[in-house]
Every structure is written in structure tokens, then in C-alpha cells.
Design a protein around this motif. Structure first.
Motif, PDB file in Angstrom:
ATOM      1  N   THR A  33      35.424  -3.405 -41.081  1.00  0.00           N
ATOM      2  CA  THR A  33      36.329  -3.978 -42.081  1.00  0.00           C
ATOM      3  C   THR A  33      37.747  -4.110 -41.538  1.00  0.00           C
ATOM      4  O   THR A  33      38.373  -5.170 -41.680  1.00  0.00           O
ATOM      5  CB  THR A  33      36.334  -3.107 -43.353  1.00  0.00           C
ATOM      6  OG1 THR A  33      35.007  -3.019 -43.857  1.00  0.00           O
ATOM      7  CG2 THR A  33      37.237  -3.689 -44.412  1.00  0.00           C
ATOM      8  N   LEU A  34      38.253  -3.058 -40.917  1.00  0.00           N
ATOM      9  CA  LEU A  34      39.606  -3.118 -40.367  1.00  0.00           C
ATOM     10  C   LEU A  34      39.714  -4.163 -39.266  1.00  0.00           C
ATOM     11  O   LEU A  34      40.742  -4.825 -39.117  1.00  0.00           O
ATOM     12  CB  LEU A  34      40.024  -1.746 -39.837  1.00  0.00           C
ATOM     13  CG  LEU A  34      40.253  -0.674 -40.896  1.00  0.00           C
ATOM     14  CD1 LEU A  34      40.555   0.663 -40.228  1.00  0.00           C
ATOM     15  CD2 LEU A  34      41.373  -1.067 -41.826  1.00  0.00           C
ATOM     16  N   PHE A  35      38.663  -4.314 -38.488  1.00  0.00           N
ATOM     17  CA  PHE A  35      38.679  -5.302 -37.415  1.00  0.00           C
ATOM     18  C   PHE A  35      38.706  -6.724 -37.970  1.00  0.00           C
ATOM     19  O   PHE A  35      39.522  -7.544 -37.560  1.00  0.00           O
ATOM     20  CB  PHE A  35      37.456  -5.113 -36.511  1.00  0.00           C
ATOM     21  CG  PHE A  35      37.398  -6.075 -35.365  1.00  0.00           C
ATOM     22  CD1 PHE A  35      38.228  -5.911 -34.272  1.00  0.00           C
ATOM     23  CD2 PHE A  35      36.519  -7.130 -35.373  1.00  0.00           C
ATOM     24  CE1 PHE A  35      38.183  -6.792 -33.213  1.00  0.00           C
ATOM     25  CE2 PHE A  35      36.460  -8.014 -34.321  1.00  0.00           C
ATOM     26  CZ  PHE A  35      37.297  -7.845 -33.234  1.00  0.00           C
ATOM     27  N   TYR A  36      37.842  -7.018 -38.931  1.00  0.00           N
ATOM     28  CA  TYR A  36      37.734  -8.386 -39.426  1.00  0.00           C
ATOM     29  C   TYR A  36      38.839  -8.792 -40.385  1.00  0.00           C
ATOM     30  O   TYR A  36      39.096  -9.986 -40.539  1.00  0.00           O
ATOM     31  CB  TYR A  36      36.371  -8.616 -40.067  1.00  0.00           C
ATOM     32  CG  TYR A  36      35.312  -8.894 -39.032  1.00  0.00           C
ATOM     33  CD1 TYR A  36      35.354 -10.052 -38.280  1.00  0.00           C
ATOM     34  CD2 TYR A  36      34.303  -7.985 -38.788  1.00  0.00           C
ATOM     35  CE1 TYR A  36      34.408 -10.302 -37.314  1.00  0.00           C
ATOM     36  CE2 TYR A  36      33.345  -8.227 -37.826  1.00  0.00           C
ATOM     37  CZ  TYR A  36      33.400  -9.389 -37.093  1.00  0.00           C
ATOM     38  OH  TYR A  36      32.467  -9.634 -36.133  1.00  0.00           O
ATOM     39  N   ILE A  37      39.498  -7.837 -41.027  1.00  0.00           N
ATOM     40  CA  ILE A  37      40.596  -8.203 -41.935  1.00  0.00           C
ATOM     41  C   ILE A  37      41.711  -8.930 -41.187  1.00  0.00           C
ATOM     42  O   ILE A  37      42.270  -9.901 -41.674  1.00  0.00           O
ATOM     43  CB  ILE A  37      41.139  -6.954 -42.656  1.00  0.00           C
ATOM     44  CG1 ILE A  37      40.216  -6.566 -43.792  1.00  0.00           C
ATOM     45  CG2 ILE A  37      42.546  -7.181 -43.195  1.00  0.00           C
ATOM     46  CD1 ILE A  37      40.604  -5.293 -44.498  1.00  0.00           C
ATOM     47  N   GLY A  38      42.037  -8.479 -40.011  1.00  0.00           N
ATOM     48  CA  GLY A  38      43.129  -9.103 -39.269  1.00  0.00           C
ATOM     49  C   GLY A  38      42.687 -10.147 -38.268  1.00  0.00           C
ATOM     50  O   GLY A  38      43.420 -11.092 -37.988  1.00  0.00           O
ATOM     51  N   THR A  39      41.494 -10.005 -37.716  1.00  0.00           N
ATOM     52  CA  THR A  39      41.094 -10.930 -36.669  1.00  0.00           C
ATOM     53  C   THR A  39      40.469 -12.211 -37.196  1.00  0.00           C
ATOM     54  O   THR A  39      40.504 -13.227 -36.506  1.00  0.00           O
ATOM     55  CB  THR A  39      40.118 -10.259 -35.680  1.00  0.00           C
ATOM     56  OG1 THR A  39      38.988  -9.793 -36.395  1.00  0.00           O
ATOM     57  CG2 THR A  39      40.786  -9.120 -34.961  1.00  0.00           C
ATOM     58  N   LEU A  40      39.922 -12.181 -38.396  1.00  0.00           N
ATOM     59  CA  LEU A  40      39.358 -13.409 -38.946  1.00  0.00           C
ATOM     60  C   LEU A  40      40.422 -14.499 -39.132  1.00  0.00           C
ATOM     61  O   LEU A  40      40.222 -15.632 -38.685  1.00  0.00           O
ATOM     62  CB  LEU A  40      38.632 -13.114 -40.254  1.00  0.00           C
ATOM     63  CG  LEU A  40      37.744 -14.211 -40.795  1.00  0.00           C
ATOM     64  CD1 LEU A  40      36.659 -14.579 -39.812  1.00  0.00           C
ATOM     65  CD2 LEU A  40      37.118 -13.772 -42.105  1.00  0.00           C
ATOM     66  N   PRO A  41      41.590 -14.184 -39.722  1.00  0.00           N
ATOM     67  CA  PRO A  41      42.639 -15.213 -39.781  1.00  0.00           C
ATOM     68  C   PRO A  41      43.167 -15.595 -38.399  1.00  0.00           C
ATOM     69  O   PRO A  41      43.531 -16.747 -38.161  1.00  0.00           O
ATOM     70  CB  PRO A  41      43.749 -14.573 -40.605  1.00  0.00           C
ATOM     71  CG  PRO A  41      43.150 -13.431 -41.289  1.00  0.00           C
ATOM     72  CD  PRO A  41      41.968 -13.011 -40.495  1.00  0.00           C
ATOM     73  N   PHE A  42      43.181 -14.630 -37.476  1.00  0.00           N
ATOM     74  CA  PHE A  42      43.669 -14.905 -36.120  1.00  0.00           C
ATOM     75  C   PHE A  42      42.800 -15.957 -35.445  1.00  0.00           C
ATOM     76  O   PHE A  42      43.310 -16.918 -34.869  1.00  0.00           O
ATOM     77  CB  PHE A  42      43.686 -13.606 -35.302  1.00  0.00           C
ATOM     78  CG  PHE A  42      44.082 -13.790 -33.863  1.00  0.00           C
ATOM     79  CD1 PHE A  42      45.365 -14.148 -33.535  1.00  0.00           C
ATOM     80  CD2 PHE A  42      43.167 -13.589 -32.853  1.00  0.00           C
ATOM     81  CE1 PHE A  42      45.743 -14.308 -32.210  1.00  0.00           C
ATOM     82  CE2 PHE A  42      43.528 -13.734 -31.529  1.00  0.00           C
ATOM     83  CZ  PHE A  42      44.821 -14.102 -31.216  1.00  0.00           C
ATOM     84  N   PHE A  43      41.494 -15.813 -35.509  1.00  0.00           N
ATOM     85  CA  PHE A  43      40.613 -16.782 -34.860  1.00  0.00           C
ATOM     86  C   PHE A  43      40.479 -18.069 -35.667  1.00  0.00           C
ATOM     87  O   PHE A  43      40.256 -19.134 -35.092  1.00  0.00           O
ATOM     88  CB  PHE A  43      39.236 -16.172 -34.610  1.00  0.00           C
ATOM     89  CG  PHE A  43      39.250 -15.149 -33.517  1.00  0.00           C
ATOM     90  CD1 PHE A  43      39.636 -15.488 -32.236  1.00  0.00           C
ATOM     91  CD2 PHE A  43      38.897 -13.845 -33.770  1.00  0.00           C
ATOM     92  CE1 PHE A  43      39.661 -14.558 -31.226  1.00  0.00           C
ATOM     93  CE2 PHE A  43      38.920 -12.900 -32.764  1.00  0.00           C
ATOM     94  CZ  PHE A  43      39.303 -13.256 -31.483  1.00  0.00           C
ATOM     95  N   THR A  44      40.636 -17.990 -36.986  1.00  0.00           N
ATOM     96  CA  THR A  44      40.547 -19.187 -37.807  1.00  0.00           C
ATOM     97  C   THR A  44      41.727 -20.118 -37.553  1.00  0.00           C
ATOM     98  O   THR A  44      41.560 -21.331 -37.422  1.00  0.00           O
ATOM     99  CB  THR A  44      40.507 -18.807 -39.300  1.00  0.00           C
ATOM    100  OG1 THR A  44      39.395 -17.935 -39.510  1.00  0.00           O
ATOM    101  CG2 THR A  44      40.377 -20.029 -40.182  1.00  0.00           C
TER     102      THR A  44
END
Length: 85
Positions: A33-44
Motif C-alpha cells: 500500500t505504501l509503495f503504490y500510493i506514491g508510485t502509481l501517480p509517479f508512473f502515471t
């Protein structure tokens, strides 16, 4: 991410909610959860963020730190987590 949310729901509704520190899946779910909260917008928005270098640097630093935190939580899960069988 759907499976992580489903697992959180199962943990909240279980009888062992007070013993979450012994549940391996809690630490794994927290790390993911902590990983995808910040990295999903980064890669999007990667191509858009490249134009704004200070914001891109913040997201990239979060990406690096969250990766480390995620794998530390995985390690904690395997070392401290209690086997459920």
C-alpha cells in the motif's frame, strides 16, 4: 491493489484484529500500500512530471524510499510473523 484492499477487509472483520502484529499479511499489505500510493501517480504522470523537475525529484525520492520500506516490511513479515497453521 484490489486484493490488498480485500485482505485489509478480511483482517478488519476477523476475530484476531487485536493480534495484527502476528499476521504476516498485515506487513506485506502495508508495504504494498505504501509503495503504490506514491508510485502509481509517479508512473502515471511520468512524462508530465519530467517537465517539472523539482516535483519529479520529490516523487522519485519517494519511489526509492518506498521501495526500501516495502522490502523492509516484507522482511519483517517473514522474520516476525507467526505461521498460521
Amino acid at each position: 491493489m484490489f486484493l490488498v484492499i480485500k485482505e485489509y477487509y478480511n483482517q478488519i472483520n476477523s476475530a484476531n484484529i487485536l493480534n495484527f502484529q502476528e499476521n504476516r499479511m498485515f506487513y506485506i499489505n502495508l508495504g504494498v500500500t505504501l509503495f503504490y500510493i506514491g508510485t502509481l501517480p509517479f508512473f502515471t504522470f511520468y512524462s508530465l512530471l519530467r517537465a517539472y523537475l523539482p516535483i519529479w525529484n520529490i516523487y522519485f525520492d519517494y519511489f526509492l524510499i518506498s521501495g526500501i520500506v516495502m522490502y523492509v516490511l516484507f522482511s519483517i513479515s517473514f522474520i516476525w510473523g507467526k505461521q498460521n497453521s
